[in-house]
Design a protein around this motif. Sequence first.
Motif, PDB file in Angstrom:
ATOM      1  N   ALA A  12       5.525  -0.723  -4.138  1.00 30.31           N
ATOM      2  CA  ALA A  12       4.688  -0.592  -2.941  1.00 30.31           C
ATOM      3  C   ALA A  12       4.546   0.851  -2.482  1.00 30.31           C
ATOM      4  N   ASP A  58       0.207   0.244   2.053  1.00 35.22           N
ATOM      5  CA  ASP A  58       0.333  -1.173   1.705  1.00 35.22           C
ATOM      6  C   ASP A  58       0.603  -2.040   2.931  1.00 35.22           C
ATOM      7  N   LYS A  73       0.328  -6.017  -5.601  1.00 35.94           N
ATOM      8  CA  LYS A  73       0.755  -5.559  -4.283  1.00 35.94           C
ATOM      9  C   LYS A  73       1.841  -6.491  -3.734  1.00 35.94           C
TER      10      LYS A  73
END
Length: 268
Positions: A12, A58, A73
């Motif tokens: 991330a 993110d 993700k």
Amino acid sequence: MSATSAEALIRAAHLGPATAVTVLAAALAVSAGLSIERIVLVTAAVATGQLSVGWSNDLIDRARDRQVGRADKPLATGELSIAVTLWSCALALTATVILSLLCGIVPGLIHLGCVGAAWAYNLGLKSTLFSWLPYAVAFGGLPIFVVMAEPGAGPPPVWMPLAGAMLGIGAHLANTLPDLADDEATGVRGLPHRVGERWTRALSVTILCVASVVIALGSRSPPGGLVLVLLAAVAGLGCVALLAEGRTPFRAAVAIALADAVMLVAAR
């Protein structure tokens, strides 16, 4: 934190771009003749700043990433908790402030301005006509921060932040090419989305090639063999980026940006 969570946290952080910018800063510090202590300090400040930028990206985009099915993700897929990411981001940002100011008040504030520009992009500028501006500020400010981190050093020559800013803008335009459709679907309307794929590609290549020329002309020493080879490579890659199809233009633009970064570090 479990090993799985730690691995997801690393993913991330946008490790590729974060590493690239950190390595660029470290190489610039070595090229500028900074002391070992300052090289370590500059590199650490940039590394933590990049981590905070990646995690904040993110965190802010997790709903959009979930909407377009981004399996890469961890926050969007639920592999990584929001709380862990928030704490990690806060710690990274705190470390960035401390490490930056340890480099000196003026260079420290310059670097924090660079990090602030990247955060501004994440927080909404990415969806405006000025999506390029944070990249120009961050990459243009980076060589100023690095050079001035050495006590008593003045700012670098104007061509260095100018080339850095162009490198940042070109990288921004190139980086959006693979994701234009997904971005449009989730309401992101930055400069590349407004001008379209063809003009984004042309602008990216043009700006990155001009950056190459600025670096070659701005250096105090005549272009050496490495610079001449890189200039020739940039010209060839520019043709490829303008004429090819698929993901090839994106890869060619990234290669030009890499060549510009090498030239910037090698310049004297």
